[in-house]
Design an enzyme around this catalytic site. Structure first.
Site, PDB file in Angstrom:
ATOM      1  N   GLU A 118      -1.222  -8.711   4.972  1.00 55.89           N
ATOM      2  CA  GLU A 118      -0.869  -8.464   6.160  1.00 55.89           C
ATOM      3  C   GLU A 118      -2.193  -8.985   7.621  1.00 55.89           C
ATOM      4  OE1 GLU A 118      -0.626  -6.119   5.181  1.00 55.89           O
ATOM      5  OE2 GLU A 118      -0.659  -4.373   5.976  1.00 55.89           O
ATOM      6  N   HIS A 121      -3.689  -5.331   1.457  1.00 54.63           N
ATOM      7  CA  HIS A 121      -2.699  -5.623   2.879  1.00 54.63           C
ATOM      8  C   HIS A 121      -2.418  -7.242   2.819  1.00 54.63           C
ATOM      9  CE1 HIS A 121      -2.452  -1.338   3.896  1.00 54.63           C
ATOM     10  NE2 HIS A 121      -3.661  -2.078   3.405  1.00 54.63           N
ATOM     11  N   CYS A 175       0.527  -1.211   0.163  1.00 54.48           N
ATOM     12  CA  CYS A 175      -0.005   0.102   0.074  1.00 54.48           C
ATOM     13  C   CYS A 175       1.209   1.350  -0.159  1.00 54.48           C
ATOM     14  CB  CYS A 175      -1.069  -0.105   1.452  1.00 54.48           C
ATOM     15  SG  CYS A 175      -2.701   1.339   0.892  1.00 54.48           S
TER      16      CYS A 175
END
Lengths: 730, 224
Positions: free
Chosen positions: B196, B194, B84
């Site tokens: 994560e 994302h 990002c």
């Protein structure tokens, strides 16, 4: 001082009454100078002194086994186990948002986040409660909605705190006076809990964060404590401008200072700026504070002392620290690129003394500033006739049951909030177990595998119809939302959004609503740990709907068992749980039909509703049922549609019409739940609570029979209607 | 494997990235003002709004002292992942081709998106079977991948387009549905979604874990 003293006329312009001005002169022993008058006018405003609501607020229950910090501090806090506390509070930023929606809403979020980290907790979630006028009619309301939502997203997203829930309603009564309430939750170690009472004579008072400018001057007194009217655009300079990047650094810096144990007491600078913060700290600590305004970092060098004292520039904190720690504190501030300055000292004088270099420019007893503001009695009186106009007719009287369901599902108050919440980051910080539209409450996992649940609710129309029962319904709905994810309430926060309390009918609404909050929170064992009051929410066309907004935080033992609202599997059994007695009074259907508000709502059996909540909560926790959804706006039919749409699974259901199919399908009341599960599980559940099996999860349409009434609507048609708000955000 | 996650003022998802990388090895935060990368095996430039994203997303962060070391680390073949805002920073720093423009809908948008693994044989996707779909959340205001036509042609020809949005998923208007690209050498990778935030079924999906597992494979493999 050589300047001319301000007069009574100046005091009136700043929002004080003549009697209050006289009392200020008496407390001071002489007419106040400019700095003193500015400070009194702010601290004696409704916004700071709660002078029309204090007598009611003391009737609220504030104690309970989980409460660690109650009202009076920057935020309340409850124990969530393993040495952790959850701090939470709701606050309003209504008038700033009505004048400048993007910055008004953004700084509303910024303000509530500072309240959370001021008590030593890391902000972990934001929820918001919004009210606007009739967006189908009003271009201004569409503008306010779009920009307020963008402002909330701008601040919350940029600072890295997830926006996990919220609610929005559209009613003509909010046309001139929108509501923007923001609630935040924080998590922190119990031993790091920080209070704001200044302590330690000789300790240093240090300001850190953004520099001080001329923005937001007089926000608390001029904007927040008076009715809105024509020419409010001129008040734009009283709206603060937010910078989430500055606050992000301020937050990390504050949390690091707290972790290192360098701070004696801490307070954010919100409404009434340095004036309010310093005086509150001195008052709570029963000490005095000397401040030299020339030491405050300024954006404009030529600011007057009174401007520095009342500026509402955002992203600033005030702390008391020991003299030996000044260098260490400033080093942490430097690390985070946050400016800091020692601006004063704690004294034993119990005076607020304001200096400009060596010149004393203001001297006031702390007690007079903070405690001696007159507190007024309300003169409540139930109005003789309905205060609010009937809404426009949106649903033809000849519409059938199916048409009514499709219209309701697509009405502004019920349609999907996806176009709004898609503008918010709901997952940063990696705790979010239930995202918006997945469950009735937000669910956030804790380090030990348990979870927090949070919900925010309000229903101005029902409160307008019956301030006592309408408010009971709001508090109960919040707890029902928590029950649907398996959470038990720990504590409650409230924001009382009302009109001008000096008017008897508004005083009556306020009195009745507070009585209901007290009764419901006592019964639910969910004490009030903090909150906010926003009065004078009215324009030339009259007051807003009385809108108590309730935020509730609860705990569930196992995050992996958190409930969801959507049906789960084809063939599962659907049941109706709870003491649900639907009525069309003040319902969404009656609104679409253009009916005027009724005078009063049906009685509510709080204990019976609570028993149903406990039953649902336990069944969710045990994994006995697979979904649970609270029946709210639009009644059973809309609740079923929401369960079906969330899962893209249809249902076939038969309910008792009790002689009135409209009421059975679309009537509203607290205490009803739609649950689903395997047939054997539902049978097991029925052995310990009253429930009615009403049908099965099946197919790709929603089929509901109630007596001779029959609804058959495909999920695609429902979904298209449910997406009605998307058009506004193309 | 030791992963370093950069922390700028304004980073928001650095702790999330640390949690995710921590599932496949050791993970430490690296302060923006330090040049020392602490002997890490891989670097993650995380999401957020570094330096407030003033001027342009990622434009200021590229000048930070830690980024000087990251450029050097990448030049030596070190594994670098940008997520990002981190993707934006890597493009600004010239470590990745192209740029990220404001979303086509001109709004910050959060959405769970479906991605197609275009290149399964990279240091960041080796744990993904060919043609696999990943469900990963995206959340950004400036995620519209842009490069000029010759560059796009070259990226596709050279296998540098690693992830694409599936049909109907490209809400930000990225050219050629590009969600993630790597550099020519293959050791630097950036993506807007994302991963994560997709490492635990309880908080979403676990598809993002493949990215971290792949990085682990690349690092440990190189060591053998």
């Amino acid at each position: 001082m050589s300047e001319q003293l301000p007069t009574l006329k100046d005091a009136l312009a700043l929002g004080l009454t003549e009697a209050e001005y006289d009392l200020v002169c008496e407390k001071q022993g002489s007419p106040p100078n400019q700095v003193e008058l500015a400070m009194y006018s702010l601290l004696w405003s409704e916004h700071c002194a709660y002078k029309h609501s204090k007598k009611l607020l003391v009737t609220l229950p504030t104690e309970g086994p989980a409460v660690v910090m109650g009202p009076g501090e920057n935020a309340g806090a409850v124990d969530v186990g393993d040495g952790l506390i959850c701090a939470f509070k709701v606050e309003s930023h209504n008038h700033p948002s009505a004048v400048e929606p993007f910055q008004g809403a953004a700084t509303g979020v910024g303000g509530i986040l500072r309240d959370i980290f001021a008590i030593g907790a890391r902000p972990i979630a934001i929820l918001d409660s919004l009210r606007f006028g009739d967006i189908e009619e009003s271009e201004r309301s569409r503008y306010l909605l779009e920009h307020a939502v963008a402002g909330i997203g701008h601040y919350g997203n940029s600072i890295g705190v997830p926006t996990v829930g919220g609610e929005v309603y559209f009613e003509a009564a909010y046309e001139k006076n929108c509501l923007v309430n923001a609630m935040a939750l924080g998590l922190g170690p119990r031993e790091q809990l920080m209070r704001s009472a200044a302590a330690g004579v000789g300790n240093v008072v240090l300001i850190y964060g953004a520099s001080t400018g001329r923005d937001g001057i007089g926000g608390a007194s001029v904007l927040a404590s008076a009715e809105l009217g024509e020419g409010d655009d001129d008040k734009r300079p009283t709206v603060q401008v937010g910078d989430p990047f500055e606050e992000k650094k301020l937050m990390e810096c504050s949390l690091e200072l707290l972790e290192l144990g360098l701070i004696v007491s801490l307070q954010d600078l919100g409404a009434a700026g340095l004036t309010s913060s310093a005086c509150e700290m001195a008052s709570k600590g029963e000490v005095g504070i000397d401040i030299d305004v020339r030491k405050v970092p300024l954006r404009e060098a030529d600011m007057e002392p009174f401007e520095i004292m009342v500026s509402e520039s955002q992203e600033r904190m005030l702390c008391v620290i020991e003299p030996k720690d000044v260098e260490a504190v400033r080093a942490i501030c430097d690390k985070w690129e946050v400016s800091s300055a020692a601006i004063g000292e704690v004294t034993d004088t119990r005076l607020m003394r304001i200096y400009s270099d060596d010149e004393l420019v203001g001297e006031m007893p702390v007690e007079a500033l903070v405690d001696d503001c007159p507190i007024y009695d309300l003169a409540p009186q139930k109005p003789e006739e309905q205060l609010y106009d009937a809404p426009p007719v949106r649903l033809d009287a000849s519409a059938g049951f199916g048409d009514a369901l499709v219209a309701l599902v697509g009405s502004p108050n019920i349609s999907s909030r996806r176009p709004l919440f898609e503008q918010y980051d709901p997952i940063v910080q990696s705790r979010t177990v239930r995202r918006p539209e997945q469950a009735d409450a937000a669910v956030l996992i804790l380090p030990n595998g348990s979870a927090l649940a949070a919900s925010i609710d309000g229903n101005g129309r029902r409160v307008a119809a019956d301030p006592y029962r309408g408010t009971l319904g709001v508090v109960l709905e919040c707890a029902s939302n928590l029950a649907c994810v398996g959470a038990q309430p720990l504590g409650t926060t409230n924001n009382l959004n009302f009109g001008n309390p000096e008017k008897p009918h508004v005083a009556w609404q306020l009195t009745e609503a507070v009585r209901a909050i007290a009764d419901a929170c006592t019964a639910l064992e969910a004490p009030i740990v903090g909150g906010n009051v926003s009065l004078y929410n009215e324009g030339a066309s009259g007051p807003i709907y009385p809108t108590p907004v309730i935020g509730m935080v609860g705990l569930l033992p196992d995050a992996s068992r958190a409930g969801r609202l959507g049906f789960v599997e084809e063939g599962e059994t659907i049941a109706l749980v709870g003491p649900f007695k639907p009525s069309l009074a003040a319902s969404e259907l009656s609104k679409l039909r253009g009916e005027p508000l009724p005078d009063g709502l049906p009685d509510i059996d709080i204990e019976a509703v609570r028993a149903a909540q406990i039953a649902v909560r336990d069944a969710v926790r045990e994994g006995l049922i697979d979904s649970a959804h609270d029946i709210a706006e639009g009644g059973v039919a809309v609740a079923l549609a929401e369960c079906a749409l969330a899962a893209s699974l249809g249902a076939s259901v038969t309910i008792d019409d009790n002689g009135d199919a409209w009421q059975a399908l679309f009537g509203e009341a607290p205490g009803g739940f739609i649950v689903c599960g395997h047939a054997t599980a539902i049978a097991q559940f029925s052995e310990r609570t009253d429930l009615t099996v009403i049908g099965k999860v099946t197919g790709s349409e929603l089929r509901i029979e109630a007596g001779s009434a029959l609804i058959e609507v495909g999920l695609d048609e429902l979904r298209t209607s449910h997406r009605a708000l998307e058009e506004l955000f193309q | 494997m030791k992963t370093g996650i950069l922390r700028f003022p304004g980073s928001c998802d650095e702790v999330d990235a640390q949690l995710a990388a921590g599932l496949v090895g050791e993970a430490v935060l690296l302060w923006h003002g330090d040049r020392d990368l602490q002997d890490v095996d891989a670097v993650i430039v995380p999401g957020g709004f570094s330096y407030g994203d003033y001027l342009r997303a990622g434009a200021i962060a590229r000048f930070s002292p830690v980024m000087e070391s990251v450029v050097e680390f990448a030049g030596d073949g070190g594994i670098v992942l940008g997520i990002c805002n981190g993707f934006q920073v890597l493009c600004e720093a010239g470590l990745l081709p192209g740029a990220l423009l404001p979303n086509a809908n001109r709004r910050f948008t959060f959405r769970q998106v479906e991605l197609e693994v275009v290149e399964p044989d990279t240091a960041f996707t080796s744990a993904c079977p060919a043609g696999e779909m990943l469900s990963i959340p995206a959340k950004h205001g400036s995620g519209r991948y842009y490069a000029d036509e010759p560059t796009l042609d070259r990226l596709e020809a050279d296998g540098q387009v690693v992830l694409r949005y599936r049909p109907e998923q490209n809400f930000n208007g990225s050219l050629r549905e590009i969600a993630g690209v790597r550099n020519a050498a293959g050791n630097v990778f950036g993506l807007m979604p994302h991963p994560e935030h997709a490492v635990d079924a309880l908080t979403g999906s676990t598809d993002g874990l493949r990215i971290f597992e792949s990085m682990h494979e690349a690092v440990e493999g190189a060591r053998v």
